[in-house]
Write a protein that holds these residues in place. Structure first.
Motif, PDB file in Angstrom:
ATOM      1  N   ILE A 145       0.904  -1.350   0.023  1.00 55.07           N
ATOM      2  CA  ILE A 145      -0.141   0.081  -0.044  1.00 55.07           C
ATOM      3  C   ILE A 145       0.763   1.306   0.041  1.00 55.07           C
ATOM      4  O   ILE A 145       0.467   2.147  -0.529  1.00 55.07           O
ATOM      5  CB  ILE A 145      -0.978   0.013   1.432  1.00 55.07           C
ATOM      6  N   GLY A 146       2.176   1.092   0.828  1.00 54.41           N
ATOM      7  CA  GLY A 146       2.971   2.532   0.759  1.00 54.41           C
ATOM      8  C   GLY A 146       3.465   2.586  -0.783  1.00 54.41           C
ATOM      9  O   GLY A 146       3.527   3.764  -1.046  1.00 54.41           O
ATOM     10  N   VAL A 147       3.785   1.505  -1.242  1.00 58.27           N
ATOM     11  CA  VAL A 147       4.509   1.775  -2.597  1.00 58.27           C
ATOM     12  C   VAL A 147       3.351   2.208  -3.624  1.00 58.27           C
ATOM     13  O   VAL A 147       3.744   3.168  -4.408  1.00 58.27           O
ATOM     14  CB  VAL A 147       5.156   0.377  -2.892  1.00 58.27           C
ATOM     15  N   ALA A 148       2.240   1.564  -3.519  1.00 56.87           N
ATOM     16  CA  ALA A 148       1.087   1.883  -4.589  1.00 56.87           C
ATOM     17  C   ALA A 148       0.644   3.340  -4.428  1.00 56.87           C
ATOM     18  O   ALA A 148       0.554   4.187  -5.260  1.00 56.87           O
ATOM     19  CB  ALA A 148       0.038   0.687  -4.319  1.00 56.87           C
ATOM     20  N   ILE A 149       0.513   3.678  -3.235  1.00 57.06           N
ATOM     21  CA  ILE A 149       0.014   4.926  -2.879  1.00 57.06           C
ATOM     22  C   ILE A 149       1.126   5.963  -3.297  1.00 57.06           C
ATOM     23  O   ILE A 149       0.798   7.215  -3.754  1.00 57.06           O
ATOM     24  CB  ILE A 149      -0.690   5.144  -1.550  1.00 57.06           C
ATOM     25  N   GLY A 150       2.353   5.672  -2.839  1.00 53.68           N
ATOM     26  CA  GLY A 150       3.274   6.624  -2.997  1.00 53.68           C
ATOM     27  C   GLY A 150       3.478   7.011  -4.487  1.00 53.68           C
ATOM     28  O   GLY A 150       3.832   7.849  -4.959  1.00 53.68           O
ATOM     29  N   ALA A 151       3.508   5.809  -5.432  1.00 52.28           N
ATOM     30  CA  ALA A 151       3.552   6.041  -6.944  1.00 52.28           C
ATOM     31  C   ALA A 151       2.757   6.772  -7.409  1.00 52.28           C
ATOM     32  O   ALA A 151       2.594   7.518  -8.217  1.00 52.28           O
ATOM     33  CB  ALA A 151       3.686   4.361  -7.467  1.00 52.28           C
ATOM     34  N   GLY A 152       1.285   6.656  -6.809  1.00 53.75           N
ATOM     35  CA  GLY A 152       0.276   7.231  -7.366  1.00 53.75           C
ATOM     36  C   GLY A 152       0.357   8.712  -7.013  1.00 53.75           C
ATOM     37  O   GLY A 152       0.025   9.406  -7.915  1.00 53.75           O
ATOM     38  N   ALA A 153       0.868   9.001  -5.809  1.00 59.73           N
ATOM     39  CA  ALA A 153       0.937  10.513  -5.379  1.00 59.73           C
ATOM     40  C   ALA A 153       2.075  11.055  -6.215  1.00 59.73           C
ATOM     41  O   ALA A 153       1.864  12.295  -6.557  1.00 59.73           O
ATOM     42  CB  ALA A 153       1.540  10.592  -3.832  1.00 59.73           C
ATOM     43  N   LEU A 154       3.236  10.421  -6.484  1.00 61.35           N
ATOM     44  CA  LEU A 154       4.224  11.031  -7.420  1.00 61.35           C
ATOM     45  C   LEU A 154       3.728  11.178  -8.905  1.00 61.35           C
ATOM     46  O   LEU A 154       3.728  12.229  -9.460  1.00 61.35           O
ATOM     47  CB  LEU A 154       5.474   9.907  -7.468  1.00 61.35           C
ATOM     48  N   LEU A 155       2.898  10.257  -9.315  1.00 57.24           N
ATOM     49  CA  LEU A 155       2.342  10.419 -10.794  1.00 57.24           C
ATOM     50  C   LEU A 155       1.317  11.587 -10.463  1.00 57.24           C
ATOM     51  O   LEU A 155       1.263  12.522 -11.543  1.00 57.24           O
ATOM     52  CB  LEU A 155       1.611   9.143 -11.227  1.00 57.24           C
ATOM     53  N   GLY A 156       0.576  11.880  -9.491  1.00 61.94           N
ATOM     54  CA  GLY A 156      -0.353  12.752  -9.473  1.00 61.94           C
ATOM     55  C   GLY A 156       0.194  14.056  -9.481  1.00 61.94           C
ATOM     56  O   GLY A 156      -0.277  15.200  -9.894  1.00 61.94           O
ATOM     57  N   GLY A 157       1.218  14.098  -8.588  1.00 64.20           N
ATOM     58  CA  GLY A 157       2.106  15.361  -8.477  1.00 64.20           C
ATOM     59  C   GLY A 157       2.578  15.786  -9.742  1.00 64.20           C
ATOM     60  O   GLY A 157       2.554  17.115 -10.239  1.00 64.20           O
TER      61      GLY A 157
END
Length: 476
Positions: A145-157
């Motif tokens: 969950i940390g990697v998935a949400i982190g990747a999503g947040a990075l993509l979103g930013g």
């Protein structure tokens, strides 16, 4: 389910778990700022968020019982289709009532989504090997969950940093990408999740609808018979309320100290990635906490520490201080969720697992909705910092609620084998359930060699899921 090996079940679970949270990462950094961009005040944002909590309050237990009676896959499929509809509506919503409907659909999604995937994993693992240690896979889910949400947040930013694309604003781009990812997740669910469903067809569907209230009643009965479970579920009241601080108010706080919403959203992309990697690191440290402190004492300590980190977000000046406190908060969050969910899983037999997880989530979601109303109104009336201090206090005061689990663990260790996770007086075996079997092993004071569980409940958002919900607390 037994046709799959333990390793195959775990791999499919972690894949689906990662896909489930990836869209949440995209939304986490922009959801509140997007609603502000489209004309909603902080108080209005708090009000629309109550739609999710109210819907979850109404549907959480019935849908949990329905999943236990009918099967996890059809209920989870329905949840992810509703999530797709809510994301599509979010992309075009431009008024208070449209966003209210978005959050109401998110409430339906949360109620349906709460528990089926995790319950499927635990029961499928035990079907493949009754002696298997499912805790390790649940702990790895904390890293996923940390990697998935982190990747999503990075993509979103990154998408926000690209700026507007034609008529699509910078804050809308992540929502559109989340729609695509949610559709892909539905396809993966259809391919990867297999189960021996209790029933199928129209007749079985009607029977399952009729059976669901009994499943709910049995699950609620566990609270009356088990003071440990009651205390653990009650933790969610404070946790759900306090999570609003770092899921919903943090973007506003960062925008306040930076002075520009788009710049804050751009910063939150890499910051969100770092935060969820910190979350993953916190989850990975769970075995150390279990060996050094034991599950319940460690869980209580994490509640206090998380309150301290939220105080830092509310009081520290400048973006660097706020973001450091934000990273620390998510590291603690990553360690807290496995400890809490591991203790919870040990309180229930398999046939009622989803219903009990729904009870847990039912407490968090309305509390999150109340927190959204109270804390955003307080932020409007005073300041975001003051609202964060109140939320921090609510997080910390939940710590004593882990005392019953600690006492039960010590009693079980001192008296030999007992009902999983409970003292003799806290036996929680469901009534009239020949199919029920206890989860393997008690809650150990020193813990097993592995993480206990994945972040569940978070399931929020309150902005996330989640939860973060996640969002979760809990995020999206």
């Amino acid at each position: 389910m037994s046709a799959l090996s333990v390793r195959q079940v775990r791999l499919r679970y972690l894949t689906l778990y990662g896909l489930r949270w990836l869209p949440s990462g995209l939304l986490m950094t922009v959801m509140i700022l997007l609603m502000q961009e489209r004309g909603l005040s902080l108080s209005q944002i708090g009000l629309v968020a109550t739609a999710q909590g109210l819907v979850v309050l109404a549907l959480e237990l019935p849908t949990g019982g329905f999943a236990d009676a009918l099967g996890r896959k059809p209920v989870l499929l329905a949840a992810w289709v509703v999530a797709l509809a809510s994301l599509a509506l979010m992309a075009v919503a431009d008024s208070f009532w449209m966003f209210f409907l978005v959050w109401a659909l998110q409430g339906v999604y949360r109620a349906l989504d709460s528990g089926p995937l995790e319950s499927w994993y635990v029961d499928a693992t035990l079907a493949a090997d009754p002696t298997a240690e499912y805790e390790r896979g649940l702990g790895w889910a904390g890293t996923v969950i940390g990697v998935a949400i982190g990747a999503g947040a990075l993509l979103g930013g990154g998408l926000v940093a690209l700026g507007p694309v034609g008529p699509v604003s910078a804050l809308t781009l992540p929502v559109l990408v989340a729609v695509v990812l949610q559709a892909l997740s539905i396809g993966a669910l259809l391919l990867l999740m297999t189960e021996q469903r209790p029933a199928s067809g129209p007749v079985a569907l009607r029977a399952s609808v009729a059976e669901a209230p009994r499943m709910v009643g049995q699950a609620v009965g566990l609270l009356r018979r088990n003071r440990v479970l009651l205390a653990l579920v009650s933790v969610e009241l404070f946790w759900g309320f306090g999570m609003v601080t770092f899921e919903s108010l943090l973007p506003v706080r960062l925008s306040e100290v930076v002075g520009d919403a788009d710049r804050a959203a751009t910063l939150l992309g890499p910051a969100g990635t770092a935060a969820w990697l910190a979350n993953a690191a916190g989850a990975a440290l769970t075995p150390v906490l279990l060996r050094r402190l034991g599950a319940a004492p460690a869980a209580a300590l994490m509640r206090v520490l998380q309150g301290v980190t939220v105080v830092g977000m509310g009081l520290l000046a400048g973006p660097v201080g706020v973001l450091i406190a934000y990273l620390a908060c998510y590291a603690v969050h990553g360690a807290s969720n496995p400890l809490h969910m591991g203790l919870l899983h040990r309180q229930v037999d398999g046939p009622y697992r989803t219903s009990v997880l729904s009870l847990n989530s039912m407490m968090a979601q309305p509390a999150g909705a109340l927190g959204a109303v109270v804390l955003t109104a307080l932020a409007d009336a005073t300041s975001v910092g003051v609202a964060m201090l109140v939320g921090a206090l609510m997080l910390a005061v939940a710590a004593p609620l882990y005392l019953p689990a600690w006492r039960a663990g010590r009693a079980a260790a001192g008296s030999g084998p007992a009902e999983p996770g409970a003292a003799e007086s806290d036996t929680v075996r469901p009534e009239n359930s020949e199919a029920a079997r206890p989860a393997p092993g008690p809650v150990l004071a020193t813990g097993p060699d592995g993480s206990l569980a994945a972040p569940g409940a978070v399931a929020v958002p309150t902005s996330a899921p989640s939860a973060a919900a996640g969002a979760a607390g809990r995020a999206g």
